[in-house]
Enzyme design. Structure first.
Site, PDB file in Angstrom:
ATOM      1  N   GLN A 147      28.041  -2.877  16.293  1.00  0.00           N
ATOM      2  CA  GLN A 147      27.390  -2.171  17.399  1.00  0.00           C
ATOM      3  C   GLN A 147      28.366  -1.918  18.537  1.00  0.00           C
ATOM      4  OE1 GLN A 147      24.162  -4.842  18.276  1.00  0.00           O
ATOM      5  NE2 GLN A 147      23.365  -4.721  16.191  1.00  0.00           N
ATOM      6  N   HIS A 167      25.735  -8.564   6.845  1.00  0.00           N
ATOM      7  CA  HIS A 167      26.689  -9.670   6.761  1.00  0.00           C
ATOM      8  C   HIS A 167      27.298  -9.786   5.372  1.00  0.00           C
ATOM      9  CE1 HIS A 167      26.020 -11.563  10.698  1.00  0.00           C
ATOM     10  NE2 HIS A 167      24.807 -11.052  10.591  1.00  0.00           N
ATOM     11  N   ASN A 197      20.771  -9.877  10.193  1.00  0.00           N
ATOM     12  CA  ASN A 197      20.237 -10.579  11.354  1.00  0.00           C
ATOM     13  C   ASN A 197      20.588  -9.783  12.604  1.00  0.00           C
ATOM     14  OD1 ASN A 197      19.434 -12.290  13.379  1.00  0.00           O
ATOM     15  ND2 ASN A 197      21.088 -13.757  13.076  1.00  0.00           N
ATOM     16  N   GLY A 241      27.219 -11.722  16.676  1.00  0.00           N
ATOM     17  CA  GLY A 241      26.863 -12.407  17.908  1.00  0.00           C
ATOM     18  C   GLY A 241      25.455 -12.033  18.341  1.00  0.00           C
ATOM     19  N   CYS A 260      28.032  -6.758  12.296  1.00  0.00           N
ATOM     20  CA  CYS A 260      26.814  -7.002  13.066  1.00  0.00           C
ATOM     21  C   CYS A 260      26.989  -6.594  14.532  1.00  0.00           C
ATOM     22  CB  CYS A 260      26.379  -8.455  12.917  1.00  0.00           C
ATOM     23  SG  CYS A 260      24.648  -8.740  13.362  1.00  0.00           S
ATOM     24  N   LEU A 261      27.025  -7.546  15.479  1.00  0.00           N
ATOM     25  CA  LEU A 261      27.240  -7.160  16.869  1.00  0.00           C
ATOM     26  C   LEU A 261      28.575  -6.449  17.016  1.00  0.00           C
ATOM     27  CD1 LEU A 261      26.187  -7.323  19.827  1.00  0.00           C
ATOM     28  CD2 LEU A 261      27.532  -9.422  20.059  1.00  0.00           C
ATOM     29  N   GLU A 298      29.722 -11.601   4.641  1.00  0.00           N
ATOM     30  CA  GLU A 298      30.144 -13.002   4.485  1.00  0.00           C
ATOM     31  C   GLU A 298      28.963 -13.940   4.309  1.00  0.00           C
ATOM     32  OE1 GLU A 298      28.395 -13.267   8.372  1.00  0.00           O
ATOM     33  OE2 GLU A 298      29.415 -11.673   7.309  1.00  0.00           O
TER      34      GLU A 298
END
Length: 359
Positions: free
Chosen positions: A252, A332, A290, A221, A248-249, A334
């Site tokens: 975190q 990522h 990202n 996200g 990712c997010l 995926e």
């Protein structure tokens, strides 16, 4: 049409506009991927950002109906060296300029993206304004200076699902907390037989557990993870209840939930060529990334270990709990269009679920 990109440090780039017209602001970041611009444009994690593509030719294989990561694009602007308006690909269904126009996204071509990327690398991500038409560039710079930073913006509610929905499967039931999930996360789980229940980011822990899932996935996200305190609290309550896998997010948020801290990177990691070492196996993977924030290794409690490390700058790329079936990665696994080397992490997640069910 004439177009401009103005940065808060006073730098102005002039080029040719394509896609939509108008004016928009955002955090200016760069992506080093040589392919995958459609996936970049439809990745919800780019919400709030003006994206610069370092590869010099964008749009040459067009837009197709299969490679969307979300139904809409959330980027604030798109910056390229050269835009191709005559794509050639057997799957093409749309041109990039037509796609951007339909999505209301301003594009700018014909600028020196190498020089722009070097500026961001040297001085860090900056606020910027992208605009088409006859304007005073000095006014754009002042607008860029007054734009809010990425932290403090409520971006997750903009991109996440508002309603619960289910993707059927015959295998384990997975509760996916959607902070802006890429479609390929759901595909990777579904391809392994999982039933995936996609949940809004504000879903409470008790409501998640009431669905009787066998595992919890924390999605990617946009923005600063500290801007979603409700999700951090939910994950705290889920730890120890079920196997958890964060991306990712989601990684975190998990780091904050176990008691760690996060910080903003100078210019972030965005592209498909980042080397990451799995500290358990010793193997190095080339990964797609990202993100603009990272988990601080020194802030983690003793029962949580760093499992993956970025070999470019030694930042944390993965966490695992030493005693519970809980882990996450910053990159990522995926990723579409690739590399797909790290899909083994989904199998690890399912193995944790199988072991938990057997215990």
């Amino acid at each position: 049409m004439q177009a401009y990109l103005a940065l808060e440090d006073g730098t102005v780039y002039a080029g040719t506009g394509f896609g939509a017209g108008g004016e928009q602001w955002g955090e200016v970041v760069f992506n080093t991927g040589m392919t995958g611009y459609q996936e970049v444009l439809t990745d919800p994690s780019y919400c709030g950002q003006i994206v610069v593509m370092t590869y010099p030719l964008i749009g040459n294989y067009g837009i197709n109906k299969d490679d969307f990561e979300a139904k809409s694009s959330f980027v604030r602007g798109f910056v390229v060296k050269e835009a191709c308006y005559r794509p050639s690909n057997w799957r093409v269904s749309n041109k990039i300029d037509e796609f951007l126009a339909r999505q209301g996204i301003i594009g700018i071509a014909g600028i020196d993206t190498r020089a722009l990327t070097r500026r961001i690398r040297n001085y860090g991500t900056m606020r910027g304004v992208i605009c088409t038409g006859a304007v005073d560039p000095r006014e754009l710079v002042e607008k860029a200076k007054s734009c809010p930073p990425i932290s403090g913006q409520e971006l997750v509610p903009t991109v996440a699902t508002k309603e619960i929905y289910t993707v059927p499967g015959s295998g384990p039931r997975i509760a996916l907390l959607d902070f802006g999930a890429k479609a390929n996360i759901i595909r990777c789980l579904n391809n392994r037989g999982c039933e995936v229940i996609v949940l809004p980011p504000t879903t409470a822990a008790a409501d998640i557990l009431a669905l009787n899932p066998q595992g919890v996935m924390l999605s990617n996200g946009p923005g600063d993870p500290t801007d979603v305190p409700y999700a951090i609290q939910t994950v705290k309550q889920l730890i120890g209840q079920l196997p958890i896998f964060g991306i990712c997010l989601g990684h975190q948020i998990l780091g904050l939930a176990v008691g760690g801290k996060t910080y903003k990177l100078k210019f972030g990691h965005r592209g498909a060529n980042h080397p990451v070492k799995d500290l358990v196996s010793g193997r190095v993977y080339i990964t797609s990334q990202n993100h603009g924030f990272a988990v601080a290794a020194e802030s983690l409690p003793p029962d949580v270990a760093v499992s993956h490390l970025n070999l470019n700058d030694n930042t944390v790329e993965g966490l695992c709990h030493k005693y519970l079936p809980v882990f996450s990665v910053q990159y990522h696994p995926e990723a579409a269009p690739g590399p797909m080397d790290s899909e083994y992490l989904f199998d690890r997640f399912l193995a944790n679920i199988t072991q938990q069910a057997a215990s």
